[in-house]
Scaffold this active site. Structure first.
Site, PDB file in Angstrom:
ATOM      1  CB  CYS A   1      43.923 -23.719  28.560  1.00 43.77           C
ATOM      2  SG  CYS A   1      43.745 -22.157  29.423  1.00 43.77           S
TER       3      CYS A   1
ATOM      4  CB  CYS B   1      40.411 -20.877  28.671  1.00 44.61           C
ATOM      5  SG  CYS B   1      40.397 -22.614  29.098  1.00 44.61           S
TER       6      CYS B   1
ATOM      7  CE  LYS C   1      35.857 -18.776  27.068  1.00 45.12           C
ATOM      8  NZ  LYS C   1      35.559 -20.107  27.534  1.00 45.12           N
TER       9      LYS C   1
ATOM     10  CE1 TYR D   1      30.699 -26.708  31.486  1.00 47.38           C
ATOM     11  CE2 TYR D   1      31.789 -24.586  31.719  1.00 47.38           C
ATOM     12  CZ  TYR D   1      31.334 -25.761  32.282  1.00 47.38           C
ATOM     13  OH  TYR D   1      31.503 -25.976  33.620  1.00 47.38           O
TER      14      TYR D   1
ATOM     15  CD  GLU E   1      32.200 -20.505  27.311  1.00 45.76           C
ATOM     16  OE1 GLU E   1      32.356 -20.448  28.539  1.00 45.76           O
ATOM     17  OE2 GLU E   1      33.102 -20.914  26.549  1.00 45.76           O
TER      18      GLU E   1
ATOM     19  CG  HIS F   1      25.173   0.584  48.324  1.00 51.06           C
ATOM     20  ND1 HIS F   1      24.196  -0.177  47.722  1.00 51.06           N
ATOM     21  CD2 HIS F   1      24.771   1.876  48.230  1.00 51.06           C
ATOM     22  CE1 HIS F   1      23.238   0.625  47.293  1.00 51.06           C
ATOM     23  NE2 HIS F   1      23.562   1.873  47.582  1.00 51.06           N
TER      24      HIS F   1
ATOM     25  CD  GLU G   1      24.468  -3.389  47.269  1.00 58.57           C
ATOM     26  OE1 GLU G   1      24.254  -3.041  48.435  1.00 58.57           O
ATOM     27  OE2 GLU G   1      24.581  -2.567  46.331  1.00 58.57           O
TER      28      GLU G   1
END
Ligand code: NDP
Length: 464
Positions: free
Chosen positions: A44, A49, A52, A183, A187, A444, A449
């Site tokens: 990681c 991760c 990356k 993945y 990516e 908003h 939303e």
């Protein structure tokens, strides 16, 4: 009895899962040693991760600079400096690895930077020192590594790289070909296309991101093409040869006869548990067919004093899952608070551009498990794209159990989808219903939303 052993706990692998377990066990008073053959922090932090995500940011800046023109900014003659970026990224990775090391030391864990292999169920032999260390309990947290076909299966595979090497490229590739549709393939295809690299993705199936909700897969597949990635489906690499051409030093032949030229070829066709040469058989640890360690819900292996967490168990190859599994193990065995991680409703992100955020069941899974489900979905151009001229649409989809309106799954493809799904994941974990979402007032103007304003059930075209 514990003091017949050198340590109360030996942890093999200082990645996400191993470090969490080692620290908590030590803080609870156990004598703990952790072994790491490469660098503290694991996949990681070192080659997964973290670097990356820096690459994703780097790539996204290019897009934002272009889009800023729609907002009146003039940014001509911009350029990207790979070596500047790469040095900054590695400096940050080094800093984080150092923090992992400090945290282990501060907790009183003995960090031993050597490879460890089983001699028997209580003994590990270290390489290169040859020293043997014993422990009452052992945790295997050795992670996983990219898998590649053998040279017999794919001639020329030795000319390819994996995600491991990608982080250490000295120059930005010019013509990149990626194998896989998961993945990692998706990516990095976006990362490099965004950095201006001529990028091609070769996937054996029809639509990328197998296992994800169908609408997500379709959106990501189309998104790759819109980002300029050449996507070739229904085929795989047949052979890779070196050439004398400095622009295209590699020549690929695909099984369907297509020829491709590249300077970098990356295999992203899955990862396998790191159990090779670990000596699991000497300790009585059973493995599955893919080499993953078989564990029960408490992460316990078939050996009574040995546990395993993270990618090596082949459950869910996700950092936060490894951390939670390691945490549960340490609390249960050393902290007198038994609990184990539940693998349902784990939210996750895929850092394609725009991102995917997903939690819970796909529509297909929900239909299979519950029969009647209601679908709410919307696709729209987010406000920011209106002036920038970006045509990318955002997808939001909610899968709801018809009988009690419980939200079983939420799937988003759009800006900040991974950030959104982290918060939505809490509601799904709590068992929120569609009326609970409806009762929640919108913020908003935001993209998020839409999650609380979808009112109309989606009707398949055939039923309209
Ligand atoms: P994935 O399992 O996600 O994808 C593997 C891909 O390779 C699939 O498209 C698969 O095809 C294809 N494939 C498998 N075998 C072959 C073969 N023999 N020939 C050709 N194609 C093949 O693996 P990744 O390597 O992308 O990632 C590994 C894991 O790491 C992920 O599953 C994920 O858990 C984790 N990860 C998580 C990230 C995140 O959270 N953002 C980021 C990166 C990795 P098919 O679809 O047909 O099976």
């Amino acid at each position: 009895m514990a003091h017949d052993f050198d340590f109360d706990l030996l942890v093999i692998g200082a990645g996400s899962g191993g470090v969490r377990a080692a620290r908590l066990a030590a803080l609870a008073g156990a004598r703990v040693a952790i072994f790491e053959e490469y660098r503290t922090g694991g996949t990681c932090v070192i080659r997964g991760c973290v670097p990356k995500k820096f690459m994703v940011y780097a790539s996204d800046y290019g897009k934002q600079i272009k889009q800023a023109a729609g907002y009146g900014w003039h940014a001509e003659n911009v350029s990207f400096d790979w070596s500047h970026f790469s040095s900054a990224m590695h400096a940050e990775v080094d800093r984080l690895s150092g923090i992992y090391m400090r945290n282990l030391n501060n907790a009183g864990v003995e960090v031993i930077e050597e490879r460890a292999e089983f001699v028997d169920s209580h003994t590990l032999r270290l390489t290169p020192s040859g020293r043997e260390v014993t422990g009452e309990k052992i945790l295997v947290a050795t992670g996983s590594a990219p898998w590649r076909p053998s040279p017999g299966e794919l001639p020329g595979v030795e000319h390819t790289i994996t995600s491991n090497e990608l982080f250490n490229l000295e120059e930005l590739p010019r013509h990149l070909v990626i194998a896989g549709g998961g993945y990692i393939a998706c990516e990095f295809a976006h990362v490099f296309a965004g950095l201006g690299v001529d990028t091609c993705l070769v996937y054996r199936g029809e639509t990328v991101l197998n296992g994800f909700d169908w609408d997500v897969r379709t959106a990501v597949h189309e998104g790759l093409k819109e980002a300029g990635v050449r996507v070739i489906t229904h085929t795989v690499f047949e052979a890779i040869e070196e050439t004398a051409d400095p622009e295209y030093p590699l020549h690929l032949t695909l099984r369907d006869g297509t020829k491709l030229d590249a300077d970098v070829v990356m295999m992203a066709v899955g990862r396998r548990a790191n159990t090779s040469g670990l000596g699991c058989e000497k300790a009585g640890i059973a493995l599955n067919d893919a080499g993953g360690i078989i564990v029960d819900e408490w992460s316990k292996t078939s050996a009574h004093n040995i546990w395993a967490v993270g990618d090596v168990t082949d459950r869910m190859q996700l950092t936060p899952v490894a951390i939670r599994e390691g945490h549960g193990f340490a609390d249960t065995e050393f902290g007198d608070t038994p609990w184990h991680f539940e693998h349902e409703d784990v939210a996750s992100g895929v850092f394609v551009q725009p991102e995917v955020g997903t939690v819970g069941l796909t529509e297909a899974e929900a239909r299979e498990q519950y029969g009647q489900v209601d679908i709410y979905k919307t696709q729209f151009r987010p406000m920011k794209n209106m002036l920038s001229g970006d045509a990318t649409r955002t997808l939001m989809k909610m899968v709801v159990r018809a009988e009690d309106e419980r939200v079983l799954g939420v799937h988003i493809v759009g800006p900040e989808a991974a950030e959104m799904i982290q918060a939505v994941g809490i509601a799904v974990k709590l068992g929120a219903t569609k009326p609970d979402f409806d009762r929640t007032c919108a913020v908003h103007p935001t993209v998020a939303e839409e999650l609380v304003t979808m009112r109309t059930k989606w009707v398949p075209e055939a039923d309209r």
